[in-house]
Design a protein around this motif. Structure first.
Motif, PDB file in Angstrom:
ATOM      1  N   PHE A  77      37.833  51.226  47.723  1.00  0.00           N
ATOM      2  CA  PHE A  77      38.674  50.633  48.760  1.00  0.00           C
ATOM      3  C   PHE A  77      37.983  49.426  49.404  1.00  0.00           C
ATOM      4  CE2 PHE A  77      41.104  54.596  48.566  1.00  0.00           C
ATOM      5  CZ  PHE A  77      42.399  54.123  48.732  1.00  0.00           C
ATOM      6  N   TYR A  78      36.652  49.509  49.549  1.00  0.00           N
ATOM      7  CA  TYR A  78      35.941  48.370  50.137  1.00  0.00           C
ATOM      8  C   TYR A  78      36.019  47.150  49.229  1.00  0.00           C
ATOM      9  CZ  TYR A  78      32.401  45.626  52.519  1.00  0.00           C
ATOM     10  OH  TYR A  78      31.748  44.622  53.193  1.00  0.00           O
ATOM     11  N   TYR A  79      35.799  47.342  47.933  1.00  0.00           N
ATOM     12  CA  TYR A  79      35.874  46.221  47.010  1.00  0.00           C
ATOM     13  C   TYR A  79      37.294  45.653  46.945  1.00  0.00           C
ATOM     14  CZ  TYR A  79      31.172  47.102  45.180  1.00  0.00           C
ATOM     15  OH  TYR A  79      29.815  47.242  45.043  1.00  0.00           O
ATOM     16  N   ALA A  80      38.305  46.535  47.019  1.00  0.00           N
ATOM     17  CA  ALA A  80      39.686  46.059  47.031  1.00  0.00           C
ATOM     18  C   ALA A  80      39.951  45.230  48.280  1.00  0.00           C
ATOM     19  CB  ALA A  80      40.653  47.237  46.955  1.00  0.00           C
ATOM     20  N   GLY A  81      39.466  45.699  49.432  1.00  0.00           N
ATOM     21  CA  GLY A  81      39.618  44.934  50.660  1.00  0.00           C
ATOM     22  C   GLY A  81      38.850  43.631  50.621  1.00  0.00           C
ATOM     23  N   LEU A  82      37.669  43.654  50.012  1.00  0.00           N
ATOM     24  CA  LEU A  82      36.868  42.439  49.878  1.00  0.00           C
ATOM     25  C   LEU A  82      37.569  41.416  48.987  1.00  0.00           C
ATOM     26  CD1 LEU A  82      34.111  41.001  50.363  1.00  0.00           C
ATOM     27  CD2 LEU A  82      33.263  42.190  48.322  1.00  0.00           C
ATOM     28  N   LYS A  83      38.253  41.905  47.961  1.00  0.00           N
ATOM     29  CA  LYS A  83      38.967  41.010  47.047  1.00  0.00           C
ATOM     30  C   LYS A  83      40.124  40.314  47.746  1.00  0.00           C
ATOM     31  CE  LYS A  83      40.753  41.045  42.310  1.00  0.00           C
ATOM     32  NZ  LYS A  83      41.034  41.907  41.127  1.00  0.00           N
ATOM     33  N   PHE A  84      40.799  41.011  48.668  1.00  0.00           N
ATOM     34  CA  PHE A  84      41.945  40.436  49.374  1.00  0.00           C
ATOM     35  C   PHE A  84      41.531  39.568  50.559  1.00  0.00           C
ATOM     36  CE2 PHE A  84      44.427  44.036  47.500  1.00  0.00           C
ATOM     37  CZ  PHE A  84      45.340  43.256  46.809  1.00  0.00           C
TER      38      PHE A  84
ATOM     39  N   GLN B 244      20.383  46.342  55.871  1.00  0.00           N
ATOM     40  CA  GLN B 244      21.487  45.427  56.175  1.00  0.00           C
ATOM     41  C   GLN B 244      21.366  44.135  55.377  1.00  0.00           C
ATOM     42  OE1 GLN B 244      23.781  47.092  57.723  1.00  0.00           O
ATOM     43  NE2 GLN B 244      22.183  48.635  57.966  1.00  0.00           N
ATOM     44  N   PHE B 245      20.139  43.668  55.149  1.00  0.00           N
ATOM     45  CA  PHE B 245      19.946  42.498  54.292  1.00  0.00           C
ATOM     46  C   PHE B 245      20.383  42.817  52.857  1.00  0.00           C
ATOM     47  CE2 PHE B 245      17.264  41.090  57.779  1.00  0.00           C
ATOM     48  CZ  PHE B 245      17.453  39.713  57.776  1.00  0.00           C
ATOM     49  N   GLY B 246      20.071  44.047  52.411  1.00  0.00           N
ATOM     50  CA  GLY B 246      20.497  44.450  51.074  1.00  0.00           C
ATOM     51  C   GLY B 246      22.009  44.517  50.958  1.00  0.00           C
ATOM     52  N   TYR B 247      22.666  45.097  51.959  1.00  0.00           N
ATOM     53  CA  TYR B 247      24.133  45.158  51.956  1.00  0.00           C
ATOM     54  C   TYR B 247      24.751  43.760  52.016  1.00  0.00           C
ATOM     55  CZ  TYR B 247      24.218  50.241  52.693  1.00  0.00           C
ATOM     56  OH  TYR B 247      24.086  51.600  52.550  1.00  0.00           O
ATOM     57  N   ALA B 248      24.155  42.887  52.803  1.00  0.00           N
ATOM     58  CA  ALA B 248      24.681  41.528  52.921  1.00  0.00           C
ATOM     59  C   ALA B 248      24.634  40.806  51.581  1.00  0.00           C
ATOM     60  CB  ALA B 248      23.880  40.753  53.973  1.00  0.00           C
ATOM     61  N   GLY B 249      23.517  40.911  50.873  1.00  0.00           N
ATOM     62  CA  GLY B 249      23.420  40.303  49.552  1.00  0.00           C
ATOM     63  C   GLY B 249      24.436  40.875  48.586  1.00  0.00           C
ATOM     64  N   MET B 250      24.669  42.189  48.688  1.00  0.00           N
ATOM     65  CA  MET B 250      25.657  42.823  47.826  1.00  0.00           C
ATOM     66  C   MET B 250      27.048  42.254  48.075  1.00  0.00           C
ATOM     67  SD  MET B 250      28.280  45.315  47.919  1.00  0.00           S
ATOM     68  CE  MET B 250      27.919  46.316  49.344  1.00  0.00           C
ATOM     69  N   ASN B 251      27.407  42.040  49.341  1.00  0.00           N
ATOM     70  CA  ASN B 251      28.727  41.499  49.665  1.00  0.00           C
ATOM     71  C   ASN B 251      28.944  40.126  49.055  1.00  0.00           C
ATOM     72  OD1 ASN B 251      30.567  42.958  51.893  1.00  0.00           O
ATOM     73  ND2 ASN B 251      28.445  43.562  52.184  1.00  0.00           N
ATOM     74  N   VAL B 252      27.953  39.269  49.177  1.00  0.00           N
ATOM     75  CA  VAL B 252      28.099  37.902  48.673  1.00  0.00           C
ATOM     76  C   VAL B 252      28.163  37.885  47.152  1.00  0.00           C
ATOM     77  CG1 VAL B 252      27.022  35.630  48.568  1.00  0.00           C
ATOM     78  CG2 VAL B 252      26.978  36.930  50.705  1.00  0.00           C
ATOM     79  N   ILE B 253      27.234  38.589  46.498  1.00  0.00           N
ATOM     80  CA  ILE B 253      27.201  38.593  45.030  1.00  0.00           C
ATOM     81  C   ILE B 253      28.461  39.247  44.464  1.00  0.00           C
ATOM     82  CG2 ILE B 253      25.970  39.493  43.021  1.00  0.00           C
ATOM     83  CD1 ILE B 253      23.386  39.281  44.654  1.00  0.00           C
ATOM     84  N   THR B 254      28.892  40.342  45.083  1.00  0.00           N
ATOM     85  CA  THR B 254      30.071  41.047  44.603  1.00  0.00           C
ATOM     86  C   THR B 254      31.331  40.199  44.743  1.00  0.00           C
ATOM     87  OG1 THR B 254      29.081  43.179  45.171  1.00  0.00           O
ATOM     88  CG2 THR B 254      31.462  43.129  44.861  1.00  0.00           C
ATOM     89  N   LYS B 255      31.431  39.463  45.854  1.00  0.00           N
ATOM     90  CA  LYS B 255      32.604  38.602  46.049  1.00  0.00           C
ATOM     91  C   LYS B 255      32.717  37.576  44.926  1.00  0.00           C
ATOM     92  CE  LYS B 255      36.107  36.721  48.113  1.00  0.00           C
ATOM     93  NZ  LYS B 255      37.420  37.378  48.095  1.00  0.00           N
ATOM     94  N   VAL B 256      31.616  36.974  44.534  1.00  0.00           N
ATOM     95  CA  VAL B 256      31.630  36.011  43.437  1.00  0.00           C
ATOM     96  C   VAL B 256      32.053  36.682  42.134  1.00  0.00           C
ATOM     97  CG1 VAL B 256      30.229  34.411  42.081  1.00  0.00           C
ATOM     98  CG2 VAL B 256      29.864  34.597  44.546  1.00  0.00           C
ATOM     99  N   SER B 257      31.537  37.907  41.890  1.00  0.00           N
ATOM    100  CA  SER B 257      31.879  38.634  40.673  1.00  0.00           C
ATOM    101  C   SER B 257      33.361  38.992  40.626  1.00  0.00           C
ATOM    102  CB  SER B 257      31.028  39.910  40.578  1.00  0.00           C
ATOM    103  OG  SER B 257      31.392  40.687  39.454  1.00  0.00           O
ATOM    104  N   LEU B 258      33.892  39.469  41.742  1.00  0.00           N
ATOM    105  CA  LEU B 258      35.310  39.827  41.792  1.00  0.00           C
ATOM    106  C   LEU B 258      36.192  38.606  41.598  1.00  0.00           C
ATOM    107  CD1 LEU B 258      35.284  42.374  44.773  1.00  0.00           C
ATOM    108  CD2 LEU B 258      35.548  42.903  42.338  1.00  0.00           C
ATOM    109  N   ASN B 259      35.768  37.471  42.143  1.00  0.00           N
ATOM    110  CA  ASN B 259      36.547  36.249  41.973  1.00  0.00           C
ATOM    111  C   ASN B 259      36.516  35.728  40.545  1.00  0.00           C
ATOM    112  OD1 ASN B 259      37.551  36.080  44.521  1.00  0.00           O
ATOM    113  ND2 ASN B 259      35.971  34.720  45.289  1.00  0.00           N
ATOM    114  N   HIS B 260      35.525  36.161  39.775  1.00  0.00           N
ATOM    115  CA  HIS B 260      35.468  35.785  38.360  1.00  0.00           C
ATOM    116  C   HIS B 260      36.261  36.748  37.485  1.00  0.00           C
ATOM    117  CE1 HIS B 260      32.173  33.052  39.511  1.00  0.00           C
ATOM    118  NE2 HIS B 260      32.453  32.424  38.390  1.00  0.00           N
ATOM    119  N   GLY B 261      36.972  37.696  38.112  1.00  0.00           N
ATOM    120  CA  GLY B 261      37.896  38.547  37.365  1.00  0.00           C
ATOM    121  C   GLY B 261      37.402  39.936  37.040  1.00  0.00           C
ATOM    122  N   MET B 262      36.256  40.363  37.518  1.00  0.00           N
ATOM    123  CA  MET B 262      35.775  41.702  37.197  1.00  0.00           C
ATOM    124  C   MET B 262      36.579  42.747  37.962  1.00  0.00           C
ATOM    125  SD  MET B 262      31.914  43.258  37.283  1.00  0.00           S
ATOM    126  CE  MET B 262      31.545  44.741  36.353  1.00  0.00           C
ATOM    127  N   SER B 263      36.937  43.815  37.297  1.00  0.00           N
ATOM    128  CA  SER B 263      37.666  44.912  37.923  1.00  0.00           C
ATOM    129  C   SER B 263      36.739  45.677  38.862  1.00  0.00           C
ATOM    130  CB  SER B 263      38.216  45.866  36.859  1.00  0.00           C
ATOM    131  OG  SER B 263      38.674  47.066  37.441  1.00  0.00           O
TER     132      SER B 263
END
Length: 399
Positions: free
Chosen positions: A100-107, A28-47
């Motif tokens: 779908f998770y990354y798309a939902g995270l982006k929105f 769960q700690f690993g998944y949590a870190g993934m969520n935070v790092i991925t959100k920053v990456s998606l906000n920087h424009g990565m598909s």
């Protein structure tokens, strides 16, 4: 000396019992870190399509060498049925779930995404009951605890989603404001399509729950080669994600990646939350079942909420705190029910006397209860079971 050996044996048994809990909490700690790092990456424009493809390419490169070396003699033969199962596992996890998770995270936001995905234990529990992987006998307290705990967990997640309440000031957030943190201002914008993001997250969670169920079946054939199964799932997912990306993304520049947050997000997600997570998750499913493995997912939301307030300057509301309390209570109830069920199962197995078929000289088989040791003899005597040893026909004449 004997006391030291007994103490060492007790500590070893305790560690073995705690291993599934430690493994799932660590994930769960690993998944949590993934969520935070991925959100920053998606906000920087990565598909997110490209991110999924790179993620599983990293996963294959990180775990395939270990599978090739360590399981070269224990790897089962890949039949057509197993190939179909691996194909569907790659489709459910790497392609459907994560896209779908990354798309939902982006929105939405990391905390909201984790809150919505907390319906995972309920979905997994219902599917496990339908596929007869879990028993439900509401006359017993342990099964009541599993059902009630699942409902309380979902209620906590929904409370975090639907009710905000006043902002709760944490010690580390009192002097932190969104514009002071190194976070794009767009992360706090109000133009997010929350409804669309919620639908995407529900679809992703359904795919994730289906992955747990199907992985349970497939692991029966790969019980001696879990690393190979993880490698095959990640490889199949990489190929499928590549096809999806080529269909959805027609610009070549989306594939460009440098030594930045995009590379970190892909590498971290691939190594930690794909290769390691699939392997550890499979080991826990083999020992405790899919419901036990999914029951820990609500912890990820609490961890993400705290990390989000640190790194992304997300606000923590009263609804989030109350929902987290309900989630922990529900999680404890489910785990207590699973613990009692597992304990009862072990006691039933210990009480069952082994039956051994013995072939007589006339070619017929005689079922005899095999009693070994004083403890088993006492159990047999308590049940009024008597083992009669008599020579088979023809043996007495020979004597």
């Amino acid at each position: 000396m004997a006391c030291q050996q007994a103490r060492g044996s007790t500590c070893g048994d305790l560690f073995e019992r705690c291993k599934p809990y430690i493994a799932m909490v660590s994930l769960q700690f690993g998944y949590a870190g993934m969520n935070v790092i991925t959100k920053v990456s998606l906000n920087h424009g990565m598909s997110h399509y490209v991110l999924v493809t790179y993620r599983h390419a990293f996963a294959v490169l990180s775990i395939a060498p270990f599978a090739l070396i360590m399981e070269r003699k224990t790897r089962p033969k890949i039949t057509f049925s197993l190939l179909i199962q691996i194909f569907v596992l790659g489709l459910l996890g790497p392609v459907v779930d994560q896209n779908f998770y990354y798309a939902g995270l982006k929105f939405t936001s990391p905390t909201f995404s984790c809150a919505m995905s907390n319906i995972l234990p309920a979905m997994t529990f219902v599917m496990a009951v339908l596929f007869r992987m879990e028993k439900v006998n509401l006359r017993k307290v342990m099964y009541q605890a599993k059902v009630v705990g699942t409902l309380v967990t979902v209620a906590g997640a929904m409370l975090m989603t639907l009710y905000k309440g006043p902002i709760v000031e944490m010690v580390w957030t009192r002097r932190v404001h969104p514009h002071q943190a190194n976070v794009p201002v767009s992360m706090e914008s109000d133009d997010k399509d929350w409804f669309k993001g919620s639908i995407f997250l529900i679809i992703a969670t359904l795919a994730w729950a289906s992955l747990f169920i199907l992985q349970t079946y497939t692991l029966r054939s790969f019980s001696s080669a879990p690393l190979s199964l993880t490698s095959l799932i990640c490889f199949m997912g990489t190929m499928q994600a590549l096809v999806v990306t080529l269909v959805m993304e027609h610009r070549t520049n989306v594939w460009s990646i440098g030594f930045d947050m995009n590379l970190l997000a892909a590498a971290y997600a691939g190594i930690v939350t794909s290769s390691i997570a699939y392997y550890v998750q499979g080991q826990v499913i083999q020992k405790r079942g899919p419901v036990f493995a999914s029951a820990f997912s609500p912890l990820m939301m609490i961890i993400v909420a705290i990390m989000g307030s640190f790194i992304l300057a997300e606000k923590i509301y009263l609804g989030g705190v109350l929902g987290a309390i309900l989630i922990v209570a529900g999680l404890y109830s489910v785990l207590w029910g699973k613990y009692k069920e597992n304990k009862e199962k072990k006691e039933m197995e210990a009480m069952a006397l082994p039956v051994k078929s013995v072939e007589a000289s006339n070619g017929k088989f005689i079922d005899m209860i095999e009693v070994v040791g004083e403890i088993e003899m006492e159990k047999a005597m308590n049940k009024a079971v008597v083992k009669v040893s008599a020579p088979a026909p023809g043996e007495e004449a020979k004597a």
